[in-house]
Enzyme design. Sequence first.
Site, mmCIF file in Angstrom:
data_model
loop_
_atom_site.group_PDB
_atom_site.id
_atom_site.type_symbol
_atom_site.label_atom_id
_atom_site.label_comp_id
_atom_site.label_asym_id
_atom_site.label_seq_id
_atom_site.Cartn_x
_atom_site.Cartn_y
_atom_site.Cartn_z
ATOM 1 N N CYS A 138 -10.420 -15.391 1.272
ATOM 2 C CA CYS A 138 -10.731 -15.335 2.707
ATOM 3 C C CYS A 138 -11.862 -16.296 3.049
ATOM 4 C CB CYS A 138 -11.101 -13.897 3.063
ATOM 5 S SG CYS A 138 -11.580 -13.688 4.783
ATOM 6 N N CYS A 141 -14.452 -14.889 5.538
ATOM 7 C CA CYS A 141 -15.367 -13.934 4.905
ATOM 8 C C CYS A 141 -16.401 -14.643 4.032
ATOM 9 C CB CYS A 141 -14.609 -12.963 4.004
ATOM 10 S SG CYS A 141 -13.094 -12.316 4.695
ATOM 11 N N ASP A 142 -15.962 -15.600 3.232
ATOM 12 C CA ASP A 142 -16.810 -16.105 2.147
ATOM 13 C C ASP A 142 -17.247 -17.558 2.266
ATOM 14 O OD1 ASP A 142 -16.535 -13.626 0.974
ATOM 15 O OD2 ASP A 142 -14.758 -14.198 -0.170
HETATM 16 C C1 LIG Z 1 -11.821 -9.960 -1.233
HETATM 17 C C2 LIG Z 1 -11.831 -9.711 0.256
HETATM 18 C C3 LIG Z 1 -12.962 -10.015 0.987
HETATM 19 C C4 LIG Z 1 -13.000 -9.752 2.353
HETATM 20 N N1 LIG Z 1 -14.168 -10.007 3.038
HETATM 21 C C5 LIG Z 1 -14.248 -9.696 4.360
HETATM 22 C C6 LIG Z 1 -15.470 -9.922 5.069
HETATM 23 O O1 LIG Z 1 -16.463 -10.385 4.511
HETATM 24 N N2 LIG Z 1 -15.484 -9.600 6.392
HETATM 25 C C7 LIG Z 1 -14.391 -9.081 7.049
HETATM 26 O O2 LIG Z 1 -14.484 -8.771 8.239
HETATM 27 N N3 LIG Z 1 -13.214 -8.894 6.390
HETATM 28 C C8 LIG Z 1 -13.130 -9.173 5.067
HETATM 29 N N4 LIG Z 1 -11.938 -9.009 4.398
HETATM 30 C C9 LIG Z 1 -10.747 -8.553 5.162
HETATM 31 C C10 LIG Z 1 -10.870 -7.062 5.492
HETATM 32 O O3 LIG Z 1 -11.237 -6.335 4.326
HETATM 33 C C11 LIG Z 1 -9.548 -6.555 6.070
HETATM 34 O O4 LIG Z 1 -9.249 -7.281 7.234
HETATM 35 C C12 LIG Z 1 -9.639 -5.066 6.417
HETATM 36 O O5 LIG Z 1 -9.974 -4.288 5.296
HETATM 37 C C13 LIG Z 1 -8.318 -4.565 6.991
HETATM 38 O O6 LIG Z 1 -8.432 -3.199 7.222
HETATM 39 P P1 LIG Z 1 -7.153 -2.241 7.298
HETATM 40 O O7 LIG Z 1 -7.699 -0.871 7.446
HETATM 41 O O8 LIG Z 1 -6.227 -2.767 8.313
HETATM 42 O O9 LIG Z 1 -6.384 -2.414 5.914
HETATM 43 P P2 LIG Z 1 -6.845 -2.245 4.368
HETATM 44 O O10 LIG Z 1 -8.296 -2.482 4.203
HETATM 45 O O11 LIG Z 1 -5.886 -3.100 3.633
HETATM 46 O O12 LIG Z 1 -6.564 -0.720 4.087
HETATM 47 C C14 LIG Z 1 -5.266 -0.204 4.006
HETATM 48 C C15 LIG Z 1 -5.287 1.064 3.170
HETATM 49 O O13 LIG Z 1 -3.994 1.652 3.195
HETATM 50 C C16 LIG Z 1 -3.677 2.141 1.915
HETATM 51 N N5 LIG Z 1 -2.210 2.174 1.795
HETATM 52 C C17 LIG Z 1 -1.347 1.119 1.850
HETATM 53 N N6 LIG Z 1 -0.084 1.529 1.709
HETATM 54 C C18 LIG Z 1 -0.140 2.888 1.574
HETATM 55 C C19 LIG Z 1 0.841 3.888 1.396
HETATM 56 N N7 LIG Z 1 2.152 3.589 1.338
HETATM 57 N N8 LIG Z 1 0.442 5.176 1.272
HETATM 58 C C20 LIG Z 1 -0.877 5.517 1.345
HETATM 59 N N9 LIG Z 1 -1.855 4.590 1.522
HETATM 60 C C21 LIG Z 1 -1.497 3.297 1.636
HETATM 61 C C22 LIG Z 1 -4.331 1.165 0.958
HETATM 62 O O14 LIG Z 1 -4.564 1.745 -0.304
HETATM 63 C C23 LIG Z 1 -5.609 0.802 1.702
HETATM 64 O O15 LIG Z 1 -6.683 1.621 1.302
HETATM 65 C C24 LIG Z 1 -11.866 -9.218 3.020
HETATM 66 C C25 LIG Z 1 -10.710 -8.919 2.275
HETATM 67 C C26 LIG Z 1 -10.697 -9.151 0.912
HETATM 68 C C27 LIG Z 1 -9.467 -8.778 0.106
#
Ligand SMILES: Cc1cc2nc3c(=O)[nH]c(=O)nc-3n(C[C@H](O)[C@H](O)[C@H](O)COP(=O)(O)OP(=O)(O)OC[C@H]3O[C@@H](n4cnc5c(N)ncnc54)[C@H](O)[C@@H]3O)c2cc1C
Length: 311
Positions: A138, A141-142
């Site tokens: 990302c 992010c980084d």
């Molecule tokens: C390495 C990395 C660094 C990042 N750094 C930043 C940053 O510095 N700043 C920033 O703003 N964003 C950052 N991001 C992006 C940010 O983390 C995501 O945009 C954000 O977490 C999305 O949130 P979400 O809740 O939509 O999904 P997610 O965080 O992907 O959460 C989805 C959840 O659903 C669960 N899940 C999925 N399928 C199922 C299922 N079938 N049954 C039950 N549970 C399920 C998963 O286990 C997960 O816990 C980063 C991402 C990564 C990978």
Amino acid sequence: MGGGKSNTYEVIILGGGPAGLTAGLYASRARLNTLLIENALFGGQMTTTETIDNYPGFPEGVTGEELSRLMEEQAKRFGMETVSGEVVEVKLEGDHKVVRTDESTYHCEALIVCTGAEYRKLEVPGEKKFAGKGVSYCATCDGAFFTDSRIVVVGGGDSALTEALFLTKFVKELTIIHRRDALRATKIYQEKAMANPKIKFLWNSVVKEIKGDDVVRAVVVKNVKTGETTEFETEGAFLFVGLLPRTESVRGLVQMDEAGYIIANDNCETSVKGIFAAGDCRKKLLRQIATAVGDGATAAFAAEKYLEERE
Ligand SMILES: Cc1cc2nc3c(=O)[nH]c(=O)nc-3n(C[C@H](O)[C@H](O)[C@H](O)COP(=O)(O)OP(=O)(O)OC[C@H]3O[C@@H](n4cnc5c(N)ncnc54)[C@H](O)[C@@H]3O)c2cc1C
């Protein structure tokens, strides 16, 4: 209703990342009988993030672990129930939604899908070891952590090029490593990348290994035409070989785009009444924590309105 029949809720949230935890906070604070189902760690992708510098309210930055813990604690404060399990299928029974996990079946009136996305991995030695220590998925992010550095970007599609162009704001030099001798990305991005003096290209090449000590120092690159392997010094490796939406459980039920992202409107409403989508799993411009929590709040509020209108 709510709480009367066992395993029956007004709202069920799939996924406990920032979108799901925020949706849970808003729904349970609105006194809706709410269940959140998560199959791994609360915090989602945040749990794999070393330092988060761009989430408001933390002027010195915050670790992904700490932000996950704080969001989980706050979401649970208003009585939201949680259960551990993988959601494998969602079905409709009239207006009711039936959610099946690997262990149980739950029923609800409103469903909020917050299952996020995951970065496609290169699956090479060193990738896991150096994640957050030079390996990144990302740029938004980084990127700032690599100011004046010499880095590589792996990939040749739109996301690789847009992220590479963004990274040139920070880095001294950037080499795009691509397995073919031509890019797949949209022409305009190709032209911009070719014209940028900070961007170099390594064609017909694949990364076989990421090496370093405490941080990344080099990538081992193989030329797919000649078979020759060389070590390429670098301070960071940004890997953009695809992002995969985790929307299998609602595939065929709600409308999605060709990549599998759920199509939802400004109110996070999907093509099915009473099913909402929030965060990285939906089609949107920017996938970040700030936008995920915004979606989570909107989706929970929209779910509340949906339930009120049905009474
Ligand atoms: C390495 C990395 C660094 C990042 N750094 C930043 C940053 O510095 N700043 C920033 O703003 N964003 C950052 N991001 C992006 C940010 O983390 C995501 O945009 C954000 O977490 C999305 O949130 P979400 O809740 O939509 O999904 P997610 O965080 O992907 O959460 C989805 C959840 O659903 C669960 N899940 C999925 N399928 C199922 C299922 N079938 N049954 C039950 N549970 C399920 C998963 O286990 C997960 O816990 C980063 C991402 C990564 C990978």
